[in-house]
Scaffold this active site. Structure first.
Site, PDB file in Angstrom:
ATOM      1  N   LYS A 184     118.612 -10.801  14.437  1.00 18.28           N
ATOM      2  CA  LYS A 184     118.755 -12.262  14.545  1.00 18.28           C
ATOM      3  C   LYS A 184     117.656 -12.859  15.417  1.00 18.28           C
ATOM      4  CE  LYS A 184     122.628 -15.475  15.395  1.00 18.28           C
ATOM      5  NZ  LYS A 184     124.041 -15.457  15.862  1.00 18.28           N
TER       6      LYS A 184
ATOM      7  N   CYS B  45     123.980 -16.344  10.759  1.00 19.32           N
ATOM      8  CA  CYS B  45     124.700 -17.428  11.417  1.00 19.32           C
ATOM      9  C   CYS B  45     123.813 -18.591  11.880  1.00 19.32           C
ATOM     10  CB  CYS B  45     125.507 -16.828  12.583  1.00 19.32           C
ATOM     11  SG  CYS B  45     126.963 -17.780  13.063  1.00 19.32           S
TER      12      CYS B  45
ATOM     13  N   GLU C 253     129.120 -11.031  10.305  1.00 21.65           N
ATOM     14  CA  GLU C 253     128.302 -10.800  11.506  1.00 21.65           C
ATOM     15  C   GLU C 253     129.068 -10.033  12.583  1.00 21.65           C
ATOM     16  OE1 GLU C 253     125.776 -13.470  14.786  1.00 21.65           O
ATOM     17  OE2 GLU C 253     127.371 -14.422  13.661  1.00 21.65           O
TER      18      GLU C 253
END
Length: 263
Positions: free
Chosen positions: A113, A147, A44
């Site tokens: 995200k 994540c 990431e």
């Protein structure tokens, strides 16, 4: 059998140094070719790290620089790439975005995200995405998330219920919570009866230490590959996708869901 060889790139990220990071990513991608993988996975926010207050000057404008790098590499070496994620600037906003390329160098998925992580102040500087993240890689349906997303099983299930057999997770997950990282990844694998391929960074940011702990987990929750902690490196695993069909045939969780009750 349908197998996929996956190279996990566990690397350090220099805080707020996109030029240095781009050079480093190129080196790591080259190293990843040694095992002749089908897919290479990056971590990431590899372009900037969590230098969120500096994104004005650092974010990749429209993601073009990162796209060019990944597309060119994928095409040149005929390898698919789950491009970790990069901080991009678009229409005056900033996003944490994953680009996925096939072996021809075509962009087959772009995902920003969805769940922004308040503890690392992501929500103060970035905008959340709102699109799904399912794609087909060499004939295999897969999904990728970033994540903090793995703490939201309903979001992961939304992707995986579309037939995905592999879940890619790219992360900068700090060391103090690495035990939960492993538990959550195993749970996502078991409940979705899928392979989970999770790549975390190593190194130290201004506020956090990252230990890597990148993993590949099979549909029964067994750890197929565990990286070395705190070490940069390329970690490679072969997965046999027929295992997914086998497990799903024994316990048909996707058919047994009661979506009429889930809100």
């Amino acid at each position: 059998e349908v197998t996929m060889k996956i190279a996990l790139v566990q690397m350090d990220v220099a805080h707020g140094q996109p030029v240095e990071n781009k050079k480093h990513v190129k080196e790591m991608l080259e190293r990843a070719l040694d095992d002749n993988p089908d897919v290479i996975v990056l971590p990431e926010m590899w372009n900037t790290g969590y230098a969120l207050d500096e994104l004005d000057g650092l974010a990749d404008k429209d993601g073009l620089d990162s796209q060019e790098l990944l597309s060119h590499f994928a095409r040149k070496h005929a390898v698919a790439i789950i491009g970790g994620s990069v901080a991009i600037g678009k229409d005056g906003k900033f996003y944490n975005t994953t680009y996925v390329y096939n072996k021809s160098g075509d962009l087959i998925n772009s995902y920003s995200k969805v769940h922004l992580f308040g503890l690392m102040e992501e929500d103060q500087y970035m905008s959340p995405g709102s699109s799904e993240s399912v794609f087909e890689l060499d004939g295999v349906i897969a999904a990728s998330v970033i994540c903090y997303d793995i703490r939201f099983p309903e979001w992961v299930r939304t992707q995986m219920a579309q037939g995905a057999k592999v879940l890619f997770v790219v992360a900068q997950w700090p060391e103090p919570r690495v035990q939960q990282w492993e538990i959550l990844l195993k749970a996502r694998a078991v409940e979705n009866q899928a392979f989970v391929v999770a790549v975390n960074r190593v190194g130290t940011g201004p506020d956090d230490v990252f230990s890597g702990h990148s993993m590949v987990i099979d549909p029964l929750g067994n750890v197929v590959l565990q990286s070395k902690e705190h070490e940069e490196g390329i970690f490679t695993a072969d997965i046999n996708l027929e295992e997914v069909d086998k497990v799903r045939g024994q316990i048909p969780v996707f058919e047994d869901r009661r979506t009429d009750l889930y809100h």
